[in-house]
Write an enzyme that holds these catalytic residues in place. Structure first.
Site, PDB file in Angstrom:
ATOM      1  N   MET A  43      -0.117  -6.030  -1.210  1.00 58.84           N
ATOM      2  CA  MET A  43      -1.094  -6.555  -0.256  1.00 58.84           C
ATOM      3  C   MET A  43      -2.064  -5.441   0.086  1.00 58.84           C
ATOM      4  O   MET A  43      -1.656  -4.394   0.545  1.00 58.84           O
ATOM      5  CB  MET A  43      -0.366  -7.021   1.004  1.00 58.84           C
ATOM      6  CG  MET A  43       0.584  -8.164   0.738  1.00 58.84           C
ATOM      7  SD  MET A  43      -0.283  -9.643   0.301  1.00 58.84           S
ATOM      8  CE  MET A  43       0.793 -10.265  -0.976  1.00 58.84           C
ATOM      9  N   CYS A  44      -3.326  -5.638  -0.210  1.00 61.27           N
ATOM     10  CA  CYS A  44      -4.137  -4.444  -0.300  1.00 61.27           C
ATOM     11  C   CYS A  44      -5.634  -4.722  -0.263  1.00 61.27           C
ATOM     12  O   CYS A  44      -6.067  -5.862  -0.179  1.00 61.27           O
ATOM     13  CB  CYS A  44      -3.851  -3.754  -1.627  1.00 61.27           C
ATOM     14  SG  CYS A  44      -2.114  -3.702  -2.013  1.00 61.27           S
ATOM     15  N   GLY A  45      -6.394  -3.635  -0.381  1.00 58.59           N
ATOM     16  CA  GLY A  45      -7.829  -3.724  -0.570  1.00 58.59           C
ATOM     17  C   GLY A  45      -8.210  -3.057  -1.882  1.00 58.59           C
ATOM     18  O   GLY A  45      -7.601  -2.066  -2.286  1.00 58.59           O
TER      19      GLY A  45
END
Lengths: 442, 298, 228
Positions: free
Chosen positions: B1-3
């Site tokens: 879960m990230c950018g």
């Protein structure tokens, strides 16, 4: 000399037992999977497999009726301007108007008020009755968003973002057509009489990185006043609790597989999710690893029945417990006094779980006006309050016997396990040994 | 879960600004992934040369005099540029295997983050802007770069667990989402000779693409195949020496925005990652379609 | 006219100021500068005011809006005007996924394109998109109207309940239980009204096709299992 075979006793299969056979016939006849309410009915390791050690010589007990043993709990101390203060660490879990009658919702509010605890809305929005009758009301924010609006959001005392539920982690709910009355249909903006399939994911976010932004929005709308709970089903409690904390939760609710539902597939209830007992230590571990134990509060639910269960959950690290099924029983669900009526529904008191059909003779899980009228909310509320008070006394009795002046001082070292399975899940030693399976040698 | 951020330059004039532009993009994605960050920068490729990016838990001890020790072991000149916990070792491409073997002998605690002709990979635990500062991303130049900020789901928050993952020469991958069949896939890739450093699902995706490319597929074809074989939610951004690709799973829930001008192609998990790019107001901006491979090659 | 520069003023102060407004306020015009993709800009408003946001916004701009007009002079991130109750939200650029999700009332106008899941679970809102919409738009849409002047992506209106969908361009594919329906005079009238409200004057209602629920999934039937 004549010879004959002595007869043997007819032998039924333990694999194809009577229940299994009936389920195969039912599926073949109807062409739909079995849908029912309540939580897992199979036997799984549970709080009954744990015992408290009590105090004697190495520890000193508190005097039962004189020395204080506090039960207050404060929820939402991390970010919220106005955390929730409850007199007892036992709350009423989310149950919707729609799945329950208005009378039942009112009774839950009355009982919770008398006992000094909170109640929770469900998948259907907030009714004026339940807001009016609940001093402390937690508003559930669900994938369906039925009845969702900012005015009710602001009227709530806390907001619970429901990511999952112990009865069906990874699944959405359903409300079958029989229970969609005019009022329920209007609240949910749906045609009357159709089967409602609630979504399993939220419509406008997926994953903890998006959830963090969703929480920001809810906090901004409510001016950072209200605690934000995140409720998860007991699937991967270590990771899910850690992510809930990272996403910004004030409170995390972990619901094990014995946790009830208004209606879902039987296969979901019985085959998906972990027992409540197995969820608590990983959840607490996640909080401890992040330095957040007791800072982000943990509520445990799923099969909590009495003060001993509550005490055991608290000893394993929970800050509070939540009850649903037990609260309905306290109101009058599955009462043997109604046995004749249960028989008419081809069931028996104690086994009635077709809550989705809306024909509850106790007037609790129904939208039928005449049936709902049977439940007196004042009397049922009193029963719930009595039950909550008994649970609290039981909880205090155990805490005092273990030498604690506050129920939150119960700890895993106050416990032993009766079975190897429970010892492994609760991470406490098998009775009479110092052996915790999986963490220490026998 | 990230950018995720990515920038693939078409205009040579922008190459000196690649690091500064990427650092600006990465900084907007801190909240999406506060646990760790990393980036791959492609640049300064010289024919016949190899770059090996190293990481050490004890950089002072491990990198001190390392170039000389390696030169002595392989009898060929090498160059070492140290940046905080990382160092890029340049050598003759023909000596790369010998250098890697020598490194294993001389400094066993040093990890190889990536190898190739053009790629350099930097990643660390920490807040993304701090990580970028530590490595002085702002001053790097090159042809394309891919950056990532991580909010760990199931695997550990460690340097090796940070993105990008590089499992083949000049290849890297970053991921936003969560794969649901990575354990089985990892077992079958191990059976086929791939090796893994972490229990991270994204490393499996990177290794899967490398495995497909070893079979002769180009990156675009490997990405097409990934849509059949990977289960779960994903947005991938991948880099090769000369290429840049994006793909989303068929459900496509995890956010993704692409922008293209005559000068560059840019990717951001959110539009704000792109908002500071030159000429963005006149760029073609769109969200990549589900189960569709986007691929640019210079 | 009040101006708030988000490069200087924190988001919290912006929303706090906007929440303090009530019916009959004199501060009816607001300008918000430098949003720079920030999330939750101008959320939870409940007063008849107009807020101009100058630049791109992130997630959930104008979320749960009541009464107010919020105009975004730029593009908008995921969940724009989610669960809107009333009022008007206009996005001059493109909107990302989930635009108007679960909206219950009011009008959302997107002058550019909307991405996937536009109008997901909509419950009474009116949405008008001048450009195209992405896949899974109007998934489980319960009520309200979605008007699209451009094209629609895959699986339009999957598992739709009683919402009405009007599309002028092509529809890549229809979702389960979504079918094309006849445009009767009342639908032309409704659509004309929606176009007018959204300020669209260059398009005729004849150019649109209407889509809605076949109502086959309303009650479970094993022979429809493939569609669930």
């Amino acid at each position: 000399m004549t010879y004959h075979n002595p007869p043997t006793t007819p032998r039924k299969s333990s694999v194809f037992d009577d229940y299994t056979l009936s389920e195969i016939r039912r599926a073949a006849e109807t062409g739909i999977y079995d849908i029912r309410g309540a939580g897992a009915k199979r036997k799984v390791p549970h709080f009954d497999d744990l015992l408290f050690l009590g105090a004697s010589m190495s520890r000193y007990p508190l005097e039962g009726y004189r020395e204080r043993c506090s039960t207050e709990v404060v929820l939402g101390t991390r970010y919220a301007k106005t955390p929730i203060r409850l007199k007892i660490p036992i709350t009423i879990a989310g149950m919707s108007f729609g799945s329950l009658s208005a009378q039942a919702k009112e009774a839950l509010g009355r009982g919770a008020n008398m006992a000094g605890t909170s109640t929770t809305t469900g998948d259907g929005g907030m009714t004026p009755e339940e807001r009016g009758h609940s001093k402390t009301l937690v508003y559930q924010y669900l994938p369906s968003r039925y009845g969702m609006n900012p005015d009710d959001l602001r009227k709530a005392d806390a907001i619970e973002i429901v990511v999952g539920q112990g009865a069906k982690p990874g699944g959405g709910g359903m409300l079958l057509g029989q229970k969609i009355s005019d009022r329920v249909a209007e609240m949910r903006t749906l045609p009357k009489g159709i089967d409602q399939r609630s979504a399993c994911r939220h419509p406008d976010w997926t994953g903890p990185d998006d959830l963090e932004i969703k929480i920001l929005e809810l906090r901004e709308i409510t001016d950072w006043e209200k605690p934000i709970y995140i409720k998860i089903g007991g699937s991967r409690p270590y990771y899910d609790v850690a992510l809930a904390v990272k996403a910004g939760a004030d409170v995390v609710v972990v619901d094990g597989m014995q946790g009830g539902t208004a209606a879902t597939q039987e296969v979901f209830i019985e085959h998906v999710g972990q027992p409540t007992l197995a969820c608590i230590r990983p959840a607490v571990q996640a909080l401890q690893d992040l330095g957040m134990h007791r800072k982000v509060q943990l509520i445990v639910s799923g099969g909590i029945r009495n003060g001993a269960d509550a005490a055991k959950a608290l000893a394993l690290g929970a800050d509070a417990v939540s009850i649903g099924t037990a609260a309905l029983v306290a109101l009058g669900d599955n009462d043997p006094a109604l046995e004749a009526e249960y028989r008419k529904l081809n069931t028996t008191a104690g086994a009635y779980d077709d809550w989705h059909e809306g024909r509850d003779p106790a007037g609790i899980t129904t939208q039928d006006g005449a049936l709902a009228e049977r439940l007196d909310p004042v009397r049922a509320g009193r029963r719930l309050a009595n039950y909550l008070k008994v649970m609290t006394l039981e909880l205090q009795t155990i805490a005092r016997a273990a030498g604690h002046n506050h129920v939150h001082n119960l700890e895993p070292e106050d416990l032993c396990a009766l079975t190897i399975e429970a010892a492994a899940m609760a991470r406490v030693p098998l009775a009479g040994t110092s052996w915790i399976p999986g963490t220490s040698k026998f | 879960m990230c950018g995720i951020v990515g920038l693939f330059l078409k205009d040579k004039a922008l190459e000196a600004d690649l690091g500064a532009l990427t650092a600006g993009m990465l900084a907007t994605m801190c909240e999406r992934g506060p646990d760790s960050a990393g980036f791959a920068v492609y640049g300064a490729a010289k024919d016949g040369k190899a770059k090996i990016t190293l990481q050490s838990p004890n950089p002072d001890a491990d990198f001190d005099g390392l170039a000389k020790k390696v030169e002595k072991a392989v009898d060929s000149s090498v160059k070492l540029d140290v940046r905080a916990t990382h160092a890029v070792l340049s050598c003759k491409a023909s000596e790369a295997d010998a250098v890697r073997a020598a490194l294993g002998e001389i400094v066993p605690s040093v990890r190889v983050m990536g190898t190739g002709n053009a790629i350099e990979i930097y990643k660390e635990v920490g807040y993304p802007t701090d990580v970028a500062k530590r490595f002085d991303l702002k001053r790097m130049s090159g042809t394309h770069a891919i950056g990532h900020t991580r909010m760990a789901t199931e695997s550990a928050v460690t340097t090796l667990g940070a993105h990008p993952f590089s499992t083949g020469p000049d290849q890297c991958l970053v991921h936003n989402g969560s794969l649901s069949n990575h354990n089985n896939l990892r077992r079958s890739l191990i059976h086929d000779g791939m090796s893994f450093e972490t229990d991270n699902d994204s490393e499996v995706a990177a290794a899967y693409l490398t495995w497909r490319m070893k079979q002769g597929l180009d990156l675009g074809q490997a990405l097409e195949k990934s849509l059949e074989d990977l289960d779960g939610f994903f947005t991938f951004v991948v880099g090769t020496k000369t290429g840049f690709g994006v793909v989303r799973d068929p459900i496509a829930c995890k956010p993704a925005v692409l922008a293209e001008t005559d000068d560059y192609v840019a990717f951001g998990s959110e539009y704000r990652a792109l908002a500071g790019l030159p000429g963005i107001d006149n760029a073609k901006v769109w969200e990549p379609e589900p189960a569709t491979v986007y691929f640019w090659e210079r | 006219m009040a101006t708030i520069d988000l490069a200087i003023t924190p988001l919290r102060a912006l929303n706090e100021n906007l929440h303090a407004l009530s019916n009959g306020t004199n501060d009816t015009e607001w300008d918000v500068l430098n949003p720079e993709g920030r999330h939750a800009v101008a959320v939870g408003l409940d007063a008849p005011v107009t807020v101009h946001v100058h630049g791109p916004v992130g997630y959930y701009c104008a979320g749960m809006n009541k009464q107010a007009s919020v105009i975004v002079h730029g593009s908008a991130g995921p969940g724009t005007a989610e669960n809107m109750m009333s009022g008007r939200v206009v996005v001059k650029g493109d909107a990302s996924q989930y635009a108007g999700a679960t909206g219950r009332g009011g009008l959302l106008v997107i002058e550019g394109n909307a991405s996937s899941r536009c109008g997901i679970s909509m419950k009474g809102i009116d949405i008008l998109v001048r450009g195209n919409i992405g896949h899974m738009s109007a998934f489980m849409a319960q009520s309200g109207n979605l008007v699209v002047l451009g094209d629609a992506g895959d699986a339009l209106g999957d598992s739709i309940y009683e919402a009405r969908l009007f599309v002028r361009g092509t529809v890549k594919s229809l979702g389960a239980d979504c079918i094309e329906k006849e445009m009767r005079p009342e639908h032309h009238a409704l659509l004309a009204d929606l176009l007018e409200k959204a300020g669209v004057t260059d398009v005729e209602t004849r150019a649109f096709r209407r889509y809605g629920s076949a109502r086959k999934l309303y009650n479970f039937d094993i022979d429809n299992a493939d569609a669930y």
